[in-house]
Design an enzyme around this catalytic site. Structure first.
Site, PDB file in Angstrom:
ATOM      1  N   GLU A   1      35.523  31.696  49.587  1.00  0.00           N
ATOM      2  CA  GLU A   1      34.227  31.402  48.972  1.00  0.00           C
ATOM      3  C   GLU A   1      33.118  31.701  49.988  1.00  0.00           C
ATOM      4  OE1 GLU A   1      33.904  27.510  47.200  1.00  0.00           O
ATOM      5  OE2 GLU A   1      31.987  27.980  46.238  1.00  0.00           O
TER       6      GLU A   1
ATOM      7  N   HIS B   1      35.048  34.455  46.290  1.00  0.00           N
ATOM      8  CA  HIS B   1      34.939  33.458  45.219  1.00  0.00           C
ATOM      9  C   HIS B   1      33.445  33.206  45.043  1.00  0.00           C
ATOM     10  CE1 HIS B   1      36.234  30.088  42.683  1.00  0.00           C
ATOM     11  NE2 HIS B   1      35.161  29.480  43.160  1.00  0.00           N
TER      12      HIS B   1
ATOM     13  N   ASP C   1      29.271  28.718  43.443  1.00  0.00           N
ATOM     14  CA  ASP C   1      28.851  28.062  42.193  1.00  0.00           C
ATOM     15  C   ASP C   1      27.327  28.121  42.088  1.00  0.00           C
ATOM     16  OD1 ASP C   1      28.727  26.205  44.446  1.00  0.00           O
ATOM     17  OD2 ASP C   1      28.151  24.694  42.987  1.00  0.00           O
TER      18      ASP C   1
ATOM     19  N   ASP D   1      42.207  37.674  50.432  1.00  0.00           N
ATOM     20  CA  ASP D   1      41.007  38.316  49.874  1.00  0.00           C
ATOM     21  C   ASP D   1      41.153  38.370  48.355  1.00  0.00           C
ATOM     22  OD1 ASP D   1      38.684  39.628  49.357  1.00  0.00           O
ATOM     23  OD2 ASP D   1      39.312  41.552  50.211  1.00  0.00           O
TER      24      ASP D   1
END
Ligand SMILES: [Zn+2]
Length: 585
Positions: free
Chosen positions: A567, A515, A193, A558
């Site tokens: 992530e 991610h 993020d 994956d």
């Protein structure tokens, strides 16, 4: 000439026919075409896809039943070594039955692969004096790719990987106790993020600064090709400073440090320049608004910075020491103001109900930097209750800083150091490290991981074992510590049940789908990033759909959607860098 140009000069049909007619002749003339096709690497032979140092143990793992193996030179497929596989062992964490291929006695530099008759061949790997230098370079540049608030360009070798400056405007969230504009440009995006979190920045930045303090002589000559390269400061310190300056900007006038700067909610899986959500300085929602964990983390990291930047930028070093002292004073007055997300905020909270270990770390680093009696006394009053933490490696984590506190005290050269305390820390660490070495060498996959270690961020646990063992070798140099640390690196770089390198763009078979919003926006994985790894906790829909009886080390996907196993994050990335730095020559 492109193939489309070539095809356009022939009809597709005649091209295909001529190819079919020519094929038997081609195969006859070039038998290598057939052998290359037969030699697609098999995941059943697991190697460190980066390589092995010439003088250490060299072991590959085979997960189907066989008797012997060959080591072949990649350039001409010549057999250079052969040996028998060890007796099969059942590995509880994966459910695999595995055998070891030991080629430790072979010591010629080059590029090789392992072949097992009837099974196939492995991916290529190097035998070299210093095989991990490029991986260190890529992992450190992984941090550069995470830079917020500036344009990033990964350079000609990764020309698709650029982004413009992002998150240039910030403001105080009502929970911070203040209002108005607060840009705080800089720092690293924390993970997949775009948030920036002081608490996770604490262990991450501290670990990189420690890597410099312990391994600086090996690291100083490795340029990272970042904008600061050539400015007279070692590149690892320039990269760490990018985040440290942001951490310093999170300190309020009273010395306290706000917990995080994020949007109120996670943005969608979009490019960072498209994230228009306000970047908010978020506090606890009531006085004193700052959190003790964040404040003590800043005190500790800024105290380290006061030591390590001194030879390169005296003024910056002094600025850090002053910030550390102000943060310390605030934490003394507010010893356990904890953080949970205030109403309306649902980004990661890095909540921690106990900040006493962060405060101990701050005292220990300030003591190591200044030698002042107040910090020493504080440490000596408090440390003993934290010693048992060392009995359960890897022990350190974003919410458990006691190991950093204890180790920095024992590693300190201050004259006021209490010999008894230092010895207790040293002995306890060495005893636990010996247990880890034992477990690693008897483990079928040669990792330090227990079956219960496969939780969220388990690859960070593997790297953390490596860091623990390397710290132990600072207390008592012992090749068994550095070899076992390297075993965990081998695990991360391909010697695992999936035969996957868990660092993007490293090795011939790296994971592909982190991610990680910038990777999703680019359509390809950004380089040098460590995956979270297998996670038996299954906290996402991808993992939840896996069979119930799947062994813990197999619970990994994956896939971009598997944020609980794939992530990336700066804290385990930093542990990887520390491990790589320790394994450089
Ligand atoms: Zn940003």
């Amino acid at each position: 000439m492109t193939s489309s140009y070539f095809l356009s000069s022939l009809s597709a049909r005649s091209f295909r026919e001529s190819l079919l007619l020519a094929l038997p002749a081609l195969l006859f003339l070039f038998p290598m075409v057939r052998s290359l096709r037969a030699q697609t690497p098999t995941p059943a032979i697991k190697v460190d896809q980066v390589g092995y140092p010439l003088d250490g143990p060299k072991i590959a793992i085979v997960s189907t039943s066989a008797h012997s193996f060959q080591l072949k030179q990649s350039s001409d497929q010549r057999v250079v070594f052969q040996g028998n596989l060890s007796v099969p062992q059942a590995d509880a964490a994966t459910g695999d039955q595995v055998q070891a291929a030991d080629f430790s006695s072979f010591r010629k530099p080059g590029t090789y692969y392992i072949e097992v008759a009837g099974v196939g061949r492995s991916w290529n790997f190097a035998l070299a004096r210093n095989p991990f230098e490029r991986t260190y370079y890529l992992a450190m540049r992984g941090f550069y790719g995470q830079r917020c608030g500036t344009a990033v360009d990964m350079g000609p070798e990764f020309s698709r990987f650029t982004h413009p400056a992002c998150h240039l405007h910030g403001e105080f969230h009502p929970s911070s106790g203040k209002s108005g504009v607060r840009d705080n440009i800089g720092g690293w995006h924390d993970a997949g993020d775009y948030g920036r979190y002081v608490v996770n920045s604490g262990i991450s930045t501290g670990t990189l600064l420690w890597a410099w303090e312990i391994y600086g002589s090996k690291l100083k000559g490795i340029p990272l090709n970042i904008p600061e390269t050539g400015n007279g400061t070692p590149d690892i310190l320039s990269e760490a400073r990018w985040n440290l300056e942001w951490m310093l900007s999170m300190q309020d006038e009273d010395g306290g440090v706000w917990h995080k700067q994020t949007s109120e909610s996670f943005p969608g899986m979009i490019a960072l320049q498209d994230d228009k959500l306000p970047s908010e300085v978020i506090g606890t929602g009531s006085a004193p608004y700052k959190s003790t964990c964040a404040t003590a983390d800043l005190a500790a990291v800024a105290a380290i910075a006061a030591r390590v930047y001194k030879p390169f930028d005296q003024k910056f070093a002094e600025q850090n020491l002053a910030a550390a002292r102000r943060a310390w004073a605030w934490a003394e007055k507010n010893p356990n103001v904890t953080f949970t997300n205030p109403a309306g905020v649902n980004t990661g909270d890095y909540g921690d109900s106990n900040c006493s270990d962060e405060v101990l770390w701050a005292a220990a680093e300030l003591n190591r930097t200044t030698g002042e009696p107040a910090f020493n006394t504080f440490f000596l009053k408090a440390y003993a209750q934290f010693l048992p933490v060392l009995d359960a490696p890897p022990a350190a984590g974003w919410n458990q800083l006691a190991p950093m506190a204890l180790w920095t005290y024992a590693l300190s050269h201050q004259k006021t150091k209490d010999a008894e305390a230092a010895e207790a820390i040293r002995k306890r660490t060495l005893a636990a490290a010996h247990v880890v070495v034992e477990r690693t060498s008897s483990s079928p996959y040669r990792t330090s991981m227990k079956s219960t270690d496969y939780y969220w961020g388990s690859n960070g646990v593997a790297a953390g074992y490596g860091m623990y063992l390397l710290i132990a070798s600072q207390f008592a140099p012992d090749p068994s510590f550095t070899n076992a640390a390297r075993d965990n690196l081998h695990y991360l770089l391909g010697r695992n049940t999936f035969s996957l390198s868990w660092v993007t763009k490293v090795g011939e078979n790296p994971f592909q789908h982190p991610h990680h919003r910038p990777s999703v926006a680019t359509g390809e994985a950004w380089p040098g990033l460590l995956s979270g790894g297998p996670n038996a906790g299954r906290e996402d829909a991808v993992l939840a759909a896996f069979p119930k009886d799947l062994p813990p080390a197999k619970v990994y996907a994956d896939q971009m959607a598997s944020y609980a196993s794939n992530e990336i994050a700066i804290n385990w990335q930093a542990a990887l860098v520390f491990l790589l730095a320790g394994e450089l020559h």
